[in-house]
Design a protein around this motif. Sequence first.
Motif, PDB file in Angstrom:
ATOM      1  N   THR A  17      54.693  28.374   0.299  1.00 21.00           N
ATOM      2  CA  THR A  17      54.517  27.354  -0.744  1.00 21.00           C
ATOM      3  C   THR A  17      53.395  26.354  -0.444  1.00 21.00           C
ATOM      4  OG1 THR A  17      56.312  25.948   0.108  1.00 21.00           O
ATOM      5  CG2 THR A  17      56.890  27.539  -1.612  1.00 21.00           C
ATOM      6  N   PRO A  18      52.179  26.868  -0.219  1.00 16.01           N
ATOM      7  CA  PRO A  18      51.064  25.962   0.041  1.00 16.01           C
ATOM      8  C   PRO A  18      50.534  25.346  -1.251  1.00 16.01           C
ATOM      9  CG  PRO A  18      50.239  28.173  -0.096  1.00 16.01           C
ATOM     10  CD  PRO A  18      51.740  28.267  -0.239  1.00 16.01           C
ATOM     11  N   GLY A  19      49.893  24.227  -1.147  1.00 15.50           N
ATOM     12  CA  GLY A  19      49.146  23.688  -2.275  1.00 15.50           C
ATOM     13  C   GLY A  19      47.764  24.310  -2.254  1.00 15.50           C
ATOM     14  N   VAL A  20      47.333  24.863  -3.368  1.00 15.12           N
ATOM     15  CA  VAL A  20      45.983  25.417  -3.475  1.00 15.12           C
ATOM     16  C   VAL A  20      45.307  24.783  -4.692  1.00 15.12           C
ATOM     17  CG1 VAL A  20      46.550  27.600  -2.326  1.00 15.12           C
ATOM     18  CG2 VAL A  20      46.682  27.455  -4.809  1.00 15.12           C
ATOM     19  N   VAL A  21      44.011  24.583  -4.575  1.00 14.67           N
ATOM     20  CA  VAL A  21      43.268  23.916  -5.642  1.00 14.67           C
ATOM     21  C   VAL A  21      42.342  24.911  -6.321  1.00 14.67           C
ATOM     22  CG1 VAL A  21      41.649  22.060  -6.173  1.00 14.67           C
ATOM     23  CG2 VAL A  21      43.421  21.708  -4.438  1.00 14.67           C
ATOM     24  N   PRO A  22      42.650  25.265  -7.591  1.00 13.65           N
ATOM     25  CA  PRO A  22      41.741  26.138  -8.332  1.00 13.65           C
ATOM     26  C   PRO A  22      40.399  25.442  -8.546  1.00 13.65           C
ATOM     27  CG  PRO A  22      43.872  25.974  -9.428  1.00 13.65           C
ATOM     28  CD  PRO A  22      43.840  24.938  -8.347  1.00 13.65           C
ATOM     29  N   ARG A  23      39.373  26.220  -8.722  1.00 15.10           N
ATOM     30  CA  ARG A  23      38.025  25.659  -8.911  1.00 15.10           C
ATOM     31  C   ARG A  23      37.883  24.999 -10.288  1.00 15.10           C
ATOM     32  NH1 ARG A  23      32.489  28.778  -7.438  1.00 15.10           N
ATOM     33  NH2 ARG A  23      31.223  26.914  -7.274  1.00 15.10           N
ATOM     34  N   VAL A  24      38.506  25.577 -11.309  1.00 19.02           N
ATOM     35  CA  VAL A  24      38.440  25.026 -12.656  1.00 19.02           C
ATOM     36  C   VAL A  24      39.310  23.770 -12.718  1.00 19.02           C
ATOM     37  CG1 VAL A  24      39.000  25.462 -15.084  1.00 19.02           C
ATOM     38  CG2 VAL A  24      37.968  27.268 -13.693  1.00 19.02           C
ATOM     39  N   GLN A  25      38.740  22.686 -13.161  1.00 17.76           N
ATOM     40  CA  GLN A  25      39.412  21.385 -13.232  1.00 17.76           C
ATOM     41  C   GLN A  25      40.037  21.025 -11.880  1.00 17.76           C
ATOM     42  OE1 GLN A  25      41.896  20.454 -16.577  1.00 17.76           O
ATOM     43  NE2 GLN A  25      40.858  21.907 -17.898  1.00 17.76           N
ATOM     44  N   SER A  26      39.277  21.228 -10.835  1.00 20.57           N
ATOM     45  CA  SER A  26      39.804  21.030  -9.482  1.00 20.57           C
ATOM     46  C   SER A  26      40.290  19.609  -9.219  1.00 20.57           C
ATOM     47  CB  SER A  26      38.758  21.420  -8.438  1.00 20.57           C
ATOM     48  OG  SER A  26      37.615  20.600  -8.554  1.00 20.57           O
ATOM     49  N   GLN A  27      39.781  18.637  -9.945  1.00 16.77           N
ATOM     50  CA  GLN A  27      40.240  17.264  -9.753  1.00 16.77           C
ATOM     51  C   GLN A  27      41.641  17.031 -10.307  1.00 16.77           C
ATOM     52  OE1 GLN A  27      38.712  14.685  -8.057  1.00 16.77           O
ATOM     53  NE2 GLN A  27      37.403  16.356  -7.398  1.00 16.77           N
ATOM     54  N   HIS A  28      42.132  17.969 -11.152  1.00 15.34           N
ATOM     55  CA  HIS A  28      43.405  17.768 -11.834  1.00 15.34           C
ATOM     56  C   HIS A  28      44.384  18.924 -11.638  1.00 15.34           C
ATOM     57  CE1 HIS A  28      41.932  14.173 -13.846  1.00 15.34           C
ATOM     58  NE2 HIS A  28      40.797  14.831 -14.034  1.00 15.34           N
ATOM     59  N   ASN A  29      44.169  19.744 -10.611  1.00 16.95           N
ATOM     60  CA  ASN A  29      45.050  20.893 -10.386  1.00 16.95           C
ATOM     61  C   ASN A  29      45.338  21.099  -8.913  1.00 16.95           C
ATOM     62  OD1 ASN A  29      45.688  22.649 -12.879  1.00 16.95           O
ATOM     63  ND2 ASN A  29      43.568  22.015 -13.194  1.00 16.95           N
ATOM     64  N   MET A  30      46.599  21.226  -8.589  1.00 16.70           N
ATOM     65  CA  MET A  30      47.046  21.685  -7.276  1.00 16.70           C
ATOM     66  C   MET A  30      48.268  22.556  -7.553  1.00 16.70           C
ATOM     67  SD  MET A  30      48.185  19.829  -3.741  1.00 16.70           S
ATOM     68  CE  MET A  30      46.557  19.683  -3.036  1.00 16.70           C
ATOM     69  N   ARG A  31      48.053  23.852  -7.512  1.00 11.69           N
ATOM     70  CA  ARG A  31      49.122  24.807  -7.813  1.00 11.69           C
ATOM     71  C   ARG A  31      49.829  25.198  -6.524  1.00 11.69           C
ATOM     72  NH1 ARG A  31      48.037  26.652 -13.281  1.00 11.69           N
ATOM     73  NH2 ARG A  31      46.509  25.143 -14.036  1.00 11.69           N
ATOM     74  N   VAL A  32      51.059  25.709  -6.657  1.00 11.66           N
ATOM     75  CA  VAL A  32      51.868  26.056  -5.489  1.00 11.66           C
ATOM     76  C   VAL A  32      52.377  27.493  -5.621  1.00 11.66           C
ATOM     77  CG1 VAL A  32      53.884  25.443  -4.097  1.00 11.66           C
ATOM     78  CG2 VAL A  32      52.568  23.636  -5.226  1.00 11.66           C
ATOM     79  N   PRO A  33      51.668  28.457  -5.004  1.00 12.57           N
ATOM     80  CA  PRO A  33      52.153  29.836  -5.007  1.00 12.57           C
ATOM     81  C   PRO A  33      53.295  30.009  -4.001  1.00 12.57           C
ATOM     82  CG  PRO A  33      50.148  29.692  -3.724  1.00 12.57           C
ATOM     83  CD  PRO A  33      50.383  28.321  -4.308  1.00 12.57           C
ATOM     84  N   ASP A  34      53.942  31.154  -4.048  1.00 10.78           N
ATOM     85  CA  ASP A  34      55.021  31.437  -3.098  1.00 10.78           C
ATOM     86  C   ASP A  34      54.497  31.590  -1.679  1.00 10.78           C
ATOM     87  OD1 ASP A  34      57.525  31.560  -4.670  1.00 10.78           O
ATOM     88  OD2 ASP A  34      56.394  33.048  -5.794  1.00 10.78           O
ATOM     89  N   LEU A  35      53.382  32.299  -1.521  1.00  9.58           N
ATOM     90  CA  LEU A  35      52.783  32.528  -0.200  1.00  9.58           C
ATOM     91  C   LEU A  35      51.269  32.602  -0.344  1.00  9.58           C
ATOM     92  CD1 LEU A  35      54.997  35.572   0.868  1.00  9.58           C
ATOM     93  CD2 LEU A  35      55.177  33.280   1.822  1.00  9.58           C
ATOM     94  N   ALA A  36      50.588  32.315   0.747  1.00 12.12           N
ATOM     95  CA  ALA A  36      49.144  32.540   0.798  1.00 12.12           C
ATOM     96  C   ALA A  36      48.760  32.835   2.235  1.00 12.12           C
ATOM     97  CB  ALA A  36      48.375  31.329   0.274  1.00 12.12           C
ATOM     98  N   VAL A  37      47.655  33.536   2.387  1.00 15.66           N
ATOM     99  CA  VAL A  37      47.085  33.814   3.703  1.00 15.66           C
ATOM    100  C   VAL A  37      45.692  33.210   3.732  1.00 15.66           C
ATOM    101  CG1 VAL A  37      46.247  35.609   5.289  1.00 15.66           C
ATOM    102  CG2 VAL A  37      48.400  35.933   4.049  1.00 15.66           C
ATOM    103  N   THR A  38      45.407  32.477   4.802  1.00 17.19           N
ATOM    104  CA  THR A  38      44.073  31.944   5.035  1.00 17.19           C
ATOM    105  C   THR A  38      43.636  32.304   6.439  1.00 17.19           C
ATOM    106  OG1 THR A  38      42.657  29.990   4.987  1.00 17.19           O
ATOM    107  CG2 THR A  38      44.885  29.672   5.832  1.00 17.19           C
ATOM    108  N   CYS A  39      42.337  32.458   6.607  1.00 20.69           N
ATOM    109  CA  CYS A  39      41.779  32.720   7.927  1.00 20.69           C
ATOM    110  C   CYS A  39      40.953  31.525   8.398  1.00 20.69           C
ATOM    111  CB  CYS A  39      40.942  33.995   7.905  1.00 20.69           C
ATOM    112  SG  CYS A  39      41.909  35.448   7.403  1.00 20.69           S
ATOM    113  N   ALA A  40      41.014  30.434   7.630  1.00 13.19           N
ATOM    114  CA  ALA A  40      40.301  29.206   7.978  1.00 13.19           C
ATOM    115  C   ALA A  40      41.088  28.440   9.036  1.00 13.19           C
ATOM    116  CB  ALA A  40      40.120  28.345   6.736  1.00 13.19           C
ATOM    117  N   PRO A  41      40.409  27.650   9.851  1.00 18.94           N
ATOM    118  CA  PRO A  41      41.115  26.832  10.845  1.00 18.94           C
ATOM    119  C   PRO A  41      42.085  25.856  10.178  1.00 18.94           C
ATOM    120  CG  PRO A  41      38.743  26.821  11.241  1.00 18.94           C
ATOM    121  CD  PRO A  41      38.964  27.491   9.920  1.00 18.94           C
TER     122      PRO A  41
END
Length: 193
Positions: free
Chosen positions: A73-97
């Motif tokens: 349940t991470p918060g992810v920010v879509p690029r479209v209307q990024s100032q007004h969106n933080m969606r929460v998917p069930d799971l995500a994988v990132t390779c960023a630090p």
Amino acid sequence: MAAVRKPKVPGRLTVKEFLAWCPPGGYLWQLVDGTPQAMSPPGATHGAIQGEVAGLLRAHLLERDRPCRVVVTPGVVPRVQSQHNMRVPDLAVTCAPDTAEVALPDPVLIVEILSPSNEAETWANVWAYTTIPSVREILILRSVEVGAELLRRGPDGNWPTSPERVAETVVLESIGFAAPLRAAYRTTRLGQG
């Protein structure tokens, strides 16, 4: 037991305002086009699928010694209307630090589990995730039957107009993962058949 008081939902917010406003405990919230939306707790089957998939992905990443991690349940920010969106998917994988930021940096894979009560909202989120430049795949699992669909960004950077059905094996090219679809349902009533 005292009831949790539902907080007053303010008007249109930016992500920064939303994070400052977001009430602790009780509900999980996401920001959709500037409007906070409370998310219901998942049903038992939904939660079991989420746990199984998180475990499968984590084991895969550890086995291959990848510098990636699974986040629930991470918060992810879509690029479209990024100032007004933080969606929460069930799971995500990132390779960023790892960072101190609330939003998950550069997810490469997002997983959503469809529940009948919020299927339209989940699909709206899925299409919003396609605007995140780092996302390469989005896996959508069903919670009322064994079934999944996959969206995969093409080599040209574009997304297909509709997802492909997953037959028996889930193949996630973004992290070099493959497993039987039924493994996601192992501990559910759906996986018993």
